[in-house]
Design a protein around this motif. Structure first.
Motif, PDB file in Angstrom:
ATOM      1  N   THR A   1     -15.709  16.246  22.409  1.00  0.00           N
ATOM      2  CA  THR A   1     -16.561  15.836  23.546  1.00  0.00           C
ATOM      3  C   THR A   1     -17.414  17.006  24.029  1.00  0.00           C
ATOM      4  OG1 THR A   1     -14.778  14.350  24.166  1.00  0.00           O
ATOM      5  CG2 THR A   1     -16.575  14.587  25.740  1.00  0.00           C
ATOM      6  N   LEU A   2     -16.834  18.204  23.980  1.00  0.00           N
ATOM      7  CA  LEU A   2     -17.605  19.403  24.348  1.00  0.00           C
ATOM      8  C   LEU A   2     -18.817  19.525  23.422  1.00  0.00           C
ATOM      9  CD1 LEU A   2     -17.429  21.761  26.341  1.00  0.00           C
ATOM     10  CD2 LEU A   2     -16.006  22.976  24.708  1.00  0.00           C
ATOM     11  N   ALA A   3     -18.571  19.314  22.118  1.00  0.00           N
ATOM     12  CA  ALA A   3     -19.676  19.391  21.143  1.00  0.00           C
ATOM     13  C   ALA A   3     -20.723  18.319  21.457  1.00  0.00           C
ATOM     14  CB  ALA A   3     -19.132  19.215  19.726  1.00  0.00           C
ATOM     15  N   ILE A   4     -20.264  17.109  21.799  1.00  0.00           N
ATOM     16  CA  ILE A   4     -21.200  16.018  22.129  1.00  0.00           C
ATOM     17  C   ILE A   4     -22.046  16.407  23.340  1.00  0.00           C
ATOM     18  CG2 ILE A   4     -21.324  13.682  23.134  1.00  0.00           C
ATOM     19  CD1 ILE A   4     -19.065  12.866  21.244  1.00  0.00           C
ATOM     20  N   LEU A   5     -21.387  17.006  24.347  1.00  0.00           N
ATOM     21  CA  LEU A   5     -22.146  17.381  25.558  1.00  0.00           C
ATOM     22  C   LEU A   5     -23.208  18.431  25.223  1.00  0.00           C
ATOM     23  CD1 LEU A   5     -22.326  16.689  28.548  1.00  0.00           C
ATOM     24  CD2 LEU A   5     -20.749  18.549  29.034  1.00  0.00           C
ATOM     25  N   PHE A   6     -22.870  19.387  24.343  1.00  0.00           N
ATOM     26  CA  PHE A   6     -23.866  20.395  23.957  1.00  0.00           C
ATOM     27  C   PHE A   6     -25.022  19.750  23.180  1.00  0.00           C
ATOM     28  CE2 PHE A   6     -20.423  23.708  24.596  1.00  0.00           C
ATOM     29  CZ  PHE A   6     -21.001  24.203  25.765  1.00  0.00           C
ATOM     30  N   VAL A   7     -24.691  18.766  22.324  1.00  0.00           N
ATOM     31  CA  VAL A   7     -25.756  18.050  21.602  1.00  0.00           C
ATOM     32  C   VAL A   7     -26.651  17.313  22.614  1.00  0.00           C
ATOM     33  CG1 VAL A   7     -26.249  16.171  19.970  1.00  0.00           C
ATOM     34  CG2 VAL A   7     -24.454  17.824  19.439  1.00  0.00           C
ATOM     35  N   LEU A   8     -26.023  16.738  23.660  1.00  0.00           N
ATOM     36  CA  LEU A   8     -26.811  16.030  24.682  1.00  0.00           C
ATOM     37  C   LEU A   8     -27.735  16.996  25.438  1.00  0.00           C
ATOM     38  CD1 LEU A   8     -24.129  13.534  26.111  1.00  0.00           C
ATOM     39  CD2 LEU A   8     -26.152  12.960  24.767  1.00  0.00           C
ATOM     40  N   PHE A   9     -27.214  18.199  25.739  1.00  0.00           N
ATOM     41  CA  PHE A   9     -28.068  19.214  26.384  1.00  0.00           C
ATOM     42  C   PHE A   9     -29.244  19.554  25.462  1.00  0.00           C
ATOM     43  CE2 PHE A   9     -24.494  20.557  29.274  1.00  0.00           C
ATOM     44  CZ  PHE A   9     -25.219  20.515  30.464  1.00  0.00           C
ATOM     45  N   ALA A  10     -28.946  19.740  24.169  1.00  0.00           N
ATOM     46  CA  ALA A  10     -29.989  20.117  23.207  1.00  0.00           C
ATOM     47  C   ALA A  10     -31.015  18.994  23.058  1.00  0.00           C
ATOM     48  CB  ALA A  10     -29.356  20.452  21.858  1.00  0.00           C
TER      49      ALA A  10
END
Ligand code: HEM
Length: 159
Positions: free
Chosen positions: A87-96
Motif C-alpha cells: 500500500t505504501l508503494a501504491i501511495l507513492f505511485v499515486l503521488f507520482a
C-alpha cells in the motif's frame, strides 16, 4: 469500557483523510459529464476546479494518509508487512501520477479549452480530446489503485 487509545484516534484520522483525498475523485465522472454538456469556456473552469481540488484537498489529505499510516504501521505492525509495503508503494505511485501526469494534463486541458473557446469553436479540438483520453486513462488507473489499497488495508493478506 476500554479507554480510547491514541492508536484509535490516529486510525480515525487516517480513514478520514482517505475519505477526503479520494472521495471527491469518485464524483469526477458525474461532475465531468455535467460540464461536458456545457461549452469549452466551462470546460476550462472544470479543469481549474480539478487543479484546485488536487492542490488544496487531495494532495494535503494524501500526506495525512501517509503520516497517520506510518504511525499506525510502526505502532502495531511493521513496514515490512506485505500489505503495508504494497500500500505504501501504491501511495507513492499515486503521488507520482498526480504530480507527473494528472496535474500537468489538467493544466494543459484548461489551456486547450481556453484556446478552443477563444477560437469560437463549438466542439473541443483534437488536441483537447487527445489530452482528455490521457487524463481518463490515468485517472482510471489511479482509482483502481485506490480500490486495491483499500482492499489490502481491510483484508491485510499475509497477516
Ligand atoms: C491509498 C492509500 C491508503 C488507503 C486507501 C488506506 C486505507 C485504510 C483503511 C480503509 C483502513 C481501515 C482498515 C480497517 O480498519 O480494517 C486503514 C488502516 C490502516 N492503514 Fe491504511 N490506507 C492507505 C495507506 C496506508 C499507508 C501508506 C500505511 C502505512 C505506511 C497504512 C497503514 C495502515 C495501518 C497500519 C492501518 C491499521 C489497520 C488496523 O489496525 O486494523 N495505510 N487504511
Amino acid at each position: 469500557m476500554t479507554a480510547v487509545a491514541l492508536y484509535d484516534f490516529v486510525l480515525t484520522i487516517h480513514i478520514l483523510a482517505v475519505v477526503v483525498a479520494f472521495g471527491v475523485v469518485f464524483a469526477y465522472p458525474v461532475l465531468d459529464a455535467q460540464m461536458h454538456k456545457a461549452g469549452p469556456g466551462d470546460l476550462a473552469a472544470l479543469h481549474r476546479l480539478h487543479l484546485a481540488l488536487g492542490r488544496r484537498v487531495i494532495s494535503p489529505a494524501m500526506v495525512v494518509v501517509l503520516l497517520a499510516g506510518l504511525y499506525l504501521a510502526l505502532d502495531r505492525y511493521s513496514l515490512g508487512d506485505p500489505w503495508i509495503s504494497a500500500t505504501l508503494a501504491i501511495l507513492f505511485v499515486l503521488f507520482a501520477l498526480t504530480g507527473a501526469v494528472l496535474t500537468p494534463t489538467d493544466r494543459r486541458l484548461a489551456e486547450l479549452a481556453e484556446r478552443d473557446a477563444n477560437a469560437g469553436g463549438g466542439a473541443p479540438s483534437e488536441d483537447y480530446r487527445r489530452e482528455e483520453r490521457k487524463a481518463a486513462a490515468f485517472g482510471s488507473l489511479a482509482l483502481a489503485l485506490v480500490l486495491v489499497a483499500i482492499f489490502l488495508m481491510v483484508a491485510k493478506p499475509g497477516l
